[in-house]
Design a protein around this motif. Sequence first.
Motif, mmCIF file in Angstrom:
data_model
loop_
_atom_site.group_PDB
_atom_site.id
_atom_site.type_symbol
_atom_site.label_atom_id
_atom_site.label_comp_id
_atom_site.label_asym_id
_atom_site.label_seq_id
_atom_site.Cartn_x
_atom_site.Cartn_y
_atom_site.Cartn_z
ATOM 1 N N SER A 187 -40.875 100.371 41.169
ATOM 2 C CA SER A 187 -41.793 100.475 42.294
ATOM 3 C C SER A 187 -42.460 101.846 42.293
ATOM 4 C CB SER A 187 -41.034 100.273 43.610
ATOM 5 O OG SER A 187 -41.877 100.500 44.712
ATOM 6 N N PRO A 188 -43.785 101.916 42.392
ATOM 7 C CA PRO A 188 -44.458 103.213 42.369
ATOM 8 C C PRO A 188 -44.266 104.033 43.636
ATOM 9 C CG PRO A 188 -46.037 101.465 42.738
ATOM 10 C CD PRO A 188 -44.740 100.795 42.446
ATOM 11 N N ALA A 189 -43.827 103.412 44.714
ATOM 12 C CA ALA A 189 -43.597 104.123 45.970
ATOM 13 C C ALA A 189 -42.740 103.238 46.860
ATOM 14 C CB ALA A 189 -44.917 104.461 46.661
ATOM 15 N N ALA A 190 -42.175 103.824 47.894
ATOM 16 C CA ALA A 190 -41.385 103.047 48.849
ATOM 17 C C ALA A 190 -42.286 102.055 49.572
ATOM 18 C CB ALA A 190 -40.711 103.974 49.841
ATOM 19 N N GLY A 191 -41.749 100.885 49.864
ATOM 20 C CA GLY A 191 -42.556 99.888 50.552
ATOM 21 C C GLY A 191 -41.819 98.579 50.716
ATOM 22 N N VAL A 192 -42.601 97.512 50.867
ATOM 23 C CA VAL A 192 -42.053 96.164 51.062
ATOM 24 C C VAL A 192 -42.739 95.217 50.091
ATOM 25 C CG1 VAL A 192 -41.755 94.251 52.686
ATOM 26 C CG2 VAL A 192 -41.602 96.613 53.504
ATOM 27 N N VAL A 193 -41.951 94.321 49.508
ATOM 28 C CA VAL A 193 -42.514 93.306 48.604
ATOM 29 C C VAL A 193 -43.225 92.251 49.459
ATOM 30 C CG1 VAL A 193 -42.033 91.587 46.830
ATOM 31 C CG2 VAL A 193 -40.679 93.700 46.930
ATOM 32 N N ARG A 194 -44.540 92.184 49.342
ATOM 33 C CA ARG A 194 -45.309 91.224 50.124
ATOM 34 C C ARG A 194 -45.505 89.898 49.400
ATOM 35 N NH1 ARG A 194 -44.495 92.613 55.089
ATOM 36 N NH2 ARG A 194 -45.444 94.602 55.717
ATOM 37 N N LYS A 195 -45.553 89.934 48.065
ATOM 38 C CA LYS A 195 -45.835 88.705 47.327
ATOM 39 C C LYS A 195 -45.283 88.805 45.922
ATOM 40 C CE LYS A 195 -48.097 84.698 47.002
ATOM 41 N NZ LYS A 195 -47.827 83.536 47.882
ATOM 42 N N VAL A 196 -44.678 87.703 45.466
ATOM 43 C CA VAL A 196 -44.316 87.527 44.061
ATOM 44 C C VAL A 196 -45.009 86.257 43.613
ATOM 45 C CG1 VAL A 196 -42.470 87.123 42.405
ATOM 46 C CG2 VAL A 196 -42.101 88.691 44.329
ATOM 47 N N ALA A 197 -45.970 86.381 42.701
ATOM 48 C CA ALA A 197 -46.815 85.245 42.332
ATOM 49 C C ALA A 197 -46.725 84.977 40.842
ATOM 50 C CB ALA A 197 -48.264 85.503 42.726
ATOM 51 N N ALA A 198 -46.636 83.691 40.489
ATOM 52 C CA ALA A 198 -46.704 83.285 39.092
ATOM 53 C C ALA A 198 -48.162 83.276 38.654
ATOM 54 C CB ALA A 198 -46.097 81.901 38.908
ATOM 55 N N LEU A 199 -48.466 83.877 37.508
ATOM 56 C CA LEU A 199 -49.833 83.968 37.013
ATOM 57 C C LEU A 199 -50.201 82.705 36.239
ATOM 58 C CD1 LEU A 199 -49.749 87.669 35.780
ATOM 59 C CD2 LEU A 199 -50.637 86.792 37.941
ATOM 60 N N PRO A 200 -51.479 82.302 36.280
ATOM 61 C CA PRO A 200 -51.895 81.073 35.586
ATOM 62 C C PRO A 200 -51.605 81.081 34.094
ATOM 63 C CG PRO A 200 -53.616 81.841 37.079
ATOM 64 C CD PRO A 200 -52.577 82.912 37.028
ATOM 65 N N ASN A 201 -51.707 82.263 33.464
ATOM 66 C CA ASN A 201 -51.509 82.351 32.013
ATOM 67 C C ASN A 201 -50.089 82.766 31.637
ATOM 68 O OD1 ASN A 201 -54.205 81.662 31.461
ATOM 69 N ND2 ASN A 201 -54.850 83.767 31.813
ATOM 70 N N GLY A 202 -49.179 82.724 32.608
ATOM 71 C CA GLY A 202 -47.801 83.084 32.348
ATOM 72 C C GLY A 202 -47.457 84.457 32.891
ATOM 73 N N VAL A 232 -38.165 98.135 49.309
ATOM 74 C CA VAL A 232 -37.811 98.826 48.072
ATOM 75 C C VAL A 232 -38.110 100.309 48.224
ATOM 76 C CG1 VAL A 232 -38.200 96.831 46.578
ATOM 77 C CG2 VAL A 232 -40.097 98.354 47.091
ATOM 78 N N GLN A 233 -37.396 101.105 47.477
ATOM 79 C CA GLN A 233 -37.638 102.535 47.416
ATOM 80 C C GLN A 233 -38.405 102.863 46.140
ATOM 81 O OE1 GLN A 233 -36.888 104.690 49.906
ATOM 82 N NE2 GLN A 233 -36.207 102.869 51.039
ATOM 83 N N ALA A 234 -39.013 104.040 46.099
ATOM 84 C CA ALA A 234 -39.724 104.468 44.902
ATOM 85 C C ALA A 234 -38.752 104.533 43.732
ATOM 86 C CB ALA A 234 -40.371 105.826 45.133
ATOM 87 N N GLY A 235 -39.131 103.938 42.616
ATOM 88 C CA GLY A 235 -38.294 103.963 41.430
ATOM 89 C C GLY A 235 -37.341 102.795 41.301
ATOM 90 N N VAL A 236 -37.293 101.913 42.310
ATOM 91 C CA VAL A 236 -36.415 100.742 42.237
ATOM 92 C C VAL A 236 -36.991 99.742 41.236
ATOM 93 C CG1 VAL A 236 -35.612 98.721 43.523
ATOM 94 C CG2 VAL A 236 -35.470 100.997 44.538
ATOM 95 N N ALA A 237 -36.119 99.129 40.424
ATOM 96 C CA ALA A 237 -36.564 98.190 39.406
ATOM 97 C C ALA A 237 -37.149 96.936 40.049
ATOM 98 C CB ALA A 237 -35.410 97.821 38.488
ATOM 99 N N LEU A 238 -38.343 96.552 39.574
ATOM 100 C CA LEU A 238 -38.993 95.333 40.050
ATOM 101 C C LEU A 238 -38.855 94.189 39.054
ATOM 102 C CD1 LEU A 238 -42.367 96.887 41.293
ATOM 103 C CD2 LEU A 238 -40.330 96.384 42.657
ATOM 104 N N GLY A 239 -38.746 94.509 37.762
ATOM 105 C CA GLY A 239 -38.652 93.483 36.734
ATOM 106 C C GLY A 239 -38.854 94.091 35.364
ATOM 107 N N ARG A 240 -39.318 93.265 34.413
ATOM 108 C CA ARG A 240 -39.476 93.688 33.035
ATOM 109 C C ARG A 240 -40.869 93.342 32.519
ATOM 110 N NH1 ARG A 240 -35.120 96.816 30.891
ATOM 111 N NH2 ARG A 240 -33.351 96.380 32.256
ATOM 112 N N VAL A 241 -41.366 94.183 31.604
ATOM 113 C CA VAL A 241 -42.698 93.988 31.024
ATOM 114 C C VAL A 241 -42.693 92.781 30.090
ATOM 115 C CG1 VAL A 241 -44.487 94.996 29.555
ATOM 116 C CG2 VAL A 241 -43.254 96.437 31.192
ATOM 117 N N GLY A 242 -43.726 91.934 30.208
ATOM 118 C CA GLY A 242 -43.885 90.794 29.317
ATOM 119 C C GLY A 242 -45.035 91.012 28.351
ATOM 120 N N ARG A 243 -45.584 89.910 27.836
ATOM 121 C CA ARG A 243 -46.690 89.975 26.872
ATOM 122 C C ARG A 243 -47.950 89.361 27.474
ATOM 123 N NH1 ARG A 243 -45.116 91.252 21.664
ATOM 124 N NH2 ARG A 243 -42.934 90.906 21.120
ATOM 125 N N THR A 244 -49.096 89.864 27.030
ATOM 126 C CA THR A 244 -50.365 89.255 27.399
ATOM 127 C C THR A 244 -50.629 88.065 26.476
ATOM 128 O OG1 THR A 244 -51.583 90.718 25.914
ATOM 129 C CG2 THR A 244 -51.285 91.465 28.179
#
Length: 271
Positions: A187-202, A232-244
Amino acid sequence: MSSARFTFALAAALAEVFADVPHTVAEPLASPTTLVDAHLLAREDALGKQHDAALHLVRQHAWVAYRLGRRRALGFFADSKLRPEEARAEAMAVVVLGRSLHEARKLQDELKRVQQERTGLAAREAQDKAAVLTPVAEATVSKPLVLWPTKGPTISSPGLRPDPVTGVVYRDPGLQILARLDAPVVSPAAGVVRKVAALPNGGYAVVLAHDDELVSILSGLHTVDVAEGEPVQAGVALGRVGRTLDGAPVLRLAVWRAGVPVDARGLRAPR
């Protein structure tokens, strides 16, 4: 179809295609400063010429169809041997006219769309100069608000870029970071997760709301470790990098303040 009905239908079709149609290309916007505006200007000029040519062709086809319709209505096709051939010629003229009208309408719609894109581009450019730079400058005066979400170089900055699928040039408010596959995204800064969305291309995108009307959007994750509504706090893990789609491990970061896109690099915390 009777002569009166034919004439009325022809006049109605012509009125529709010629109504409120500029027969010449509008004057270009003052001082084009971007490649996309130059591209749109060239597209507008080409479409204007094609549209004028299409309208000229419509007039020619309309005149031929009208003449054949009138000849048949007035009984000029008296020879029974020629009557079927003349009737087919009249029907074909109407079909050709319909196709010409359809093509003219398509060119008219595309010309209007390009003109609207140029107008919108000029408005966005003015808005960017007036509103985008100011929030970034103000933010850097106070304490840093954004940590870098993953390790890696920035390979594209906010601005104009072509869509990899369609080739259409568009304005992207985000930047792209070339990371390692499966690298952690924080997380780039402290805050709240407002949305987790699946992308059309994966993959997934995570939308975070922070203080000072700041919103960050991170997309290109192949796994997500947080849920909507979670603080979440700044620096908390959100997930992992995938591929384009082209196989590159790229994370996209877009930051907005009060509905206005800002360059995240101006908010980055020093190392």
